[in-house]
Write an enzyme that holds these catalytic residues in place. Structure first.
Site, PDB file in Angstrom:
ATOM      1  N   PHE A 110       0.809  -1.215   0.000  1.00  0.00           N
ATOM      2  CA  PHE A 110       0.000   0.000   0.000  1.00  0.00           C
ATOM      3  C   PHE A 110       0.845   1.270   0.000  1.00  0.00           C
ATOM      4  O   PHE A 110       0.395   2.336  -0.421  1.00  0.00           O
ATOM      5  CB  PHE A 110      -0.976   0.000   1.185  1.00  0.00           C
ATOM      6  CG  PHE A 110      -0.418   0.454   2.495  1.00  0.00           C
ATOM      7  CD1 PHE A 110      -0.630   1.748   2.960  1.00  0.00           C
ATOM      8  CD2 PHE A 110       0.296  -0.421   3.316  1.00  0.00           C
ATOM      9  CE1 PHE A 110      -0.141   2.165   4.192  1.00  0.00           C
ATOM     10  CE2 PHE A 110       0.786  -0.017   4.538  1.00  0.00           C
ATOM     11  CZ  PHE A 110       0.578   1.276   4.977  1.00  0.00           C
ATOM     12  N   LYS A 111       2.097   1.150   0.429  1.00  0.00           N
ATOM     13  CA  LYS A 111       2.969   2.327   0.459  1.00  0.00           C
ATOM     14  C   LYS A 111       3.179   2.909  -0.941  1.00  0.00           C
ATOM     15  O   LYS A 111       3.512   4.086  -1.091  1.00  0.00           O
ATOM     16  CB  LYS A 111       4.315   1.974   1.079  1.00  0.00           C
ATOM     17  CG  LYS A 111       4.247   1.260   2.434  1.00  0.00           C
ATOM     18  CD  LYS A 111       3.639   2.116   3.502  1.00  0.00           C
ATOM     19  CE  LYS A 111       3.482   1.390   4.822  1.00  0.00           C
ATOM     20  NZ  LYS A 111       4.682   1.153   5.562  1.00  0.00           N
ATOM     21  N   ASP A 112       2.998   2.085  -1.969  1.00  0.00           N
ATOM     22  CA  ASP A 112       3.176   2.564  -3.347  1.00  0.00           C
ATOM     23  C   ASP A 112       2.234   3.717  -3.683  1.00  0.00           C
ATOM     24  O   ASP A 112       2.581   4.595  -4.472  1.00  0.00           O
ATOM     25  CB  ASP A 112       2.915   1.429  -4.351  1.00  0.00           C
ATOM     26  CG  ASP A 112       4.008   0.382  -4.352  1.00  0.00           C
ATOM     27  OD1 ASP A 112       5.184   0.758  -4.203  1.00  0.00           O
ATOM     28  OD2 ASP A 112       3.690  -0.811  -4.511  1.00  0.00           O
TER      29      ASP A 112
END
Length: 492
Positions: A110-112
Site C-alpha cells: 500500500f505504500k506505493d
C-alpha cells in the site's frame, strides 16, 4: 491566502504545505498539521470520477500552495500506467464486507500509493521554493515503506535516499526487494535492532543541529519519506474517498450512508488518513484499528494510556511490529483541540518515561471514533484459512488482522453498516506465513514457497516479485543504531 501548517508541539512553528513536504518534520521534532480542517469535500462532486481525478481534488485541497496544474502533473506522473489495475485501488466483495486492494503498485504494498507521488510533490516543492542543492531522504521501514520509497526516488534529480530496516524484522521478500534496489542515489542499511530503533535513530538525525549544519554547508537538506511527512500522508486520504465512490457506483451504498473501515495498524499513518478523510467530509462511522501481538495501540484506544514499556514481539505480520506509533501524535493534536503544549508534554513523557495518559475528555472522543482489535498469530492464520476456504480469497498476514478485527467488531456491536477492510500487501510478500496458514509447515525458502502457493491456490504472483531471488544484491551494509549518523555522513 494559503493555509499554514504548524508543528504539533509549537503553534509558532508555521510553514506552507510545499515547505512542509520538503522539511518532512518540524524543527522541534513535531509533525506538521493543519489547524483548521473543514468538511469541505462534497462527495456528490466526486461521483463518476476516477482515482486520478479524485486525487487531484483531495491533494490539491490539502497541499494548497502547490498550483493546481502542478498537482495535476504530479498525479498523472504518479499513477498513469504505473499500477497493474486501472482502478489503482480496486474494491472487491468478500462475504458480507468489502476489501480495498492497495497492493497493485510497483512493489505490491500500500505504500506505493503515496510513494509513487511523493517524489513528484517534493521536486515540485523544491522548484517552487527556489532551493538549490540536494534533498537527502531518510527513511526507517518495517518492510514495505523502504522498497516503495527506494523505487519512487530512484534516480530522481536533486535527491538521495537512505533507507534503514531492522536486520531480522522483515520478510525474505521484503529484504530482497531492498538489497537489490538499483539507482545511483539509493542507499540501504540494515539495523541491529527493531523498527522503533531505526525510527528513533532517523528522528534524532532530523533534530541534530550539528549534522544539519554540516549538510547545509554542502547545500543539502534532510527530508523524510515516512508518513511523518505530510506529503506522504495526504495521498493516502485519496483511497478512502475513492473506495466510497466505487461502492456508490456498485450500488452497494447510497450517497451519505455511513461506512466503517478496518485497518491493520502499526505506525498509525494509514488509519490516520481515514480520520483526515472523515474530517474532510467522508461519512465514516467507525475506524477499526487492528493490532498484532505488539498491541500498544489496542491498549491505548481501550484505556487512554500509551505505554511502550513492554516486550517487543517479532510476528508473522512484521510491518506492524512497532511500539512507537509516530502518527498518533497528529491524532493527539486534534483530539486535544489543537493544544500544542499538551501534545509536547505527552511526547516529552513518552521520551522520558516511555508512557503517557490522555485526558478523560480525549479518552471519550477516541472511543467514539475508533474501535480496537487485537489479533495474535493463531487467529491470523485461522482467518487466512477460513477466508480462503469460504470465499476463495487470499489474505496476507496484515490484512487478516484487519479482517478478523472487523468480524470481532460486528459480533460485539451488531453494527450492520457497510464495512471495508484495507488490504495493505500482496500475500506473496509474506508467502511462507500465508502458505503455512493454509497448508501446514514448509521448510523451503520464501521464493520457492511463493511458486507453490500460486500453484495450489491459482492466485498469480505479481510481476514485480517474479524473478526477485535471481536479482543482483547491491546493498549489504549492516550497522548498530548508534552508527546511523555516520552512515548518513558518508552520503554527504
Amino acid at each position: 491566502m494559503f493555509k499554514s501548517y504548524e508543528s504539533t508541539r509549537n503553534s509558532k512553528l508555521k510553514t506552507t504545505a510545499s515547505k512542509a513536504v520538503l522539511k518532512g518534520i518540524a524543527e522541534d521534532g513535531g509533525l506538521f498539521v493543519l489547524r483548521d480542517i473543514d468538511k469541505c469535500i462534497d462527495i456528490e462532486n466526486l461521483k463518476s470520477k476516477n482515482y486520478i481525478e479524485i486525487a487531484e481534488t483531495v491533494i490539491g485541497l490539502m497541499l494548497d500552495d502547490i498550483p493546481k496544474d502542478k498537482i495535476k502533473e504530479c498525479v498523472n506522473k504518479a499513477y498513469t500506467n504505473k499500477f497493474s489495475n486501472d482502478e489503482i485501488t480496486p474494491v472487491v466483495k468478500v462475504g458480507d464486507s468489502f476489501i480495498t486492494e492497495l497492493f497493485h503498485g510497483p512493489t505490491s504494498a500500500f505504500k506505493d500509493v503515496a510513494l509513487s507521488i511523493l517524489p513528484h510533490l517534493m521536486t515540485t516543492s523544491y522548484e517552487m521554493n527556489d532551493i538549490y542543492g540536494e534533498v537527502i531522504i531518510l527513511t526507517a521501514t518495517s518492510g514495505d515503506t523502504g522498497k516503495a520509497a527506494l523505487e519512487g526516488f530512484k534516480d530522481v534529480k536533486g535527491t538521495k535516499i537512505a533507507v534503514f530496516y531492522p536486520e531480522l524484522g522483515v520478510s525474505e521478500v521484503q529484504k530482497a526487494q531492498m538489497v537489490t534496489q538499483e539507482g545511483e542515489n539509493t542507499y540501504v542499511c540494515a539495523i541491529k535492532g527493531n523498527f522503533d530503533d531505526a525510527q528513533t535513530g532517523v528522528k534524532k538525525i532530523f533534530t541534530n543541529e550539528k549534522l544539519i549544519k554540516e549538510f547545509e554547508e554542502s547545500n543539502k537538506m534532510f527530508s523524510s519519506a515516512n508518513s511523518i511527512n505530510i506529503g506522504r500522508l495526504v495521498p493516502q486520504i485519496v483511497y478512502y474517498f475513492h473506495t466510497y465512490v466505487q461502492l456508490i457506483e456498485k450500488n452497494e451504498i447510497s450517497m451519505g450512508d455511513m461506512v466503517n473501515f478496518s485497518v491493520p495498524t502499526g505506525n498509525f499513518g494509514n488509519i490516520l488518513a481515514g480520520y483526515y478523510a472523515k474530517m474532510l467530509g467522508l461519512p465514516i462511522n467507525k475506524l477499526l484499528c487492528g493490532s498484532n501481538e505488539n498491541n500498544v495501540l489496542y491498549d491505548f484506544i481501550k484505556t487512554g494510556i500509551y505505554d511502550r514499556n513492554r516486550e517487543f514481539h517479532k510476528t508473522i505480520s512484521p510491518s506492524m511490529d512497532i511500539l512507537i506509533s509516530s502518527n498518533l501524535e497528529r491524532l493527539l493534536y486534534y483530539m486535544s483541540n489543537e493544544d500544542n503544549e499538551a501534545v509536547k508534554a505527552m511526547m516529552e513523557q513518552l521520551n522520558s518515561q516511555g508512557k503517557y495518559e490522555v485526558s478523560v475528555e480525549m479518552k471519550e472522543i477516541i472511543r467514539q471514533e475508533f474501535y480496537a482489535g487485537c489479533v495474535f498469530k493463531e487467529d491470523t492464520e485461522k482467518t487466512i484459512k477460513e477466508v480462503y476456504n469460504k470465499y476463495n480469497y487470499l489474505l496476507d498476514t496484515h490484512t487478516a488482522v484487519a479482517y478478523k478485527t472487523l468480524m470481532d467488531y460486528k459480533r460485539e456491536t451488531g453494527d450492520e453498516s457497510v464495512s471495508i477492510v484495507l488490504s495493505t500487501a500482496s500475500p506473496y510478500k509474506f508467502s511462507k506465513s500465508v502458505y503455512e496458514s493454509l497448508f501446514g509447515a514448509n521448510d523451503k525458502n520464501e521464493f520457492e514457497i511463493m511458486e507453490e502457493l500460486s500453484e495450489r491456490t491459482g492466485v498469480p504472483i505479481p510481476e514485480n516479485l517474479k524473478g526477485l531471488k535471481n536479482k543482483k544484491v547491491i546493498h549489504t551494509k549492516v550497522c548498530e543504531v548508534n552508527e546511523m549518523e555516520e552512515f548518513v555522513r558518508k552520503i554527504n
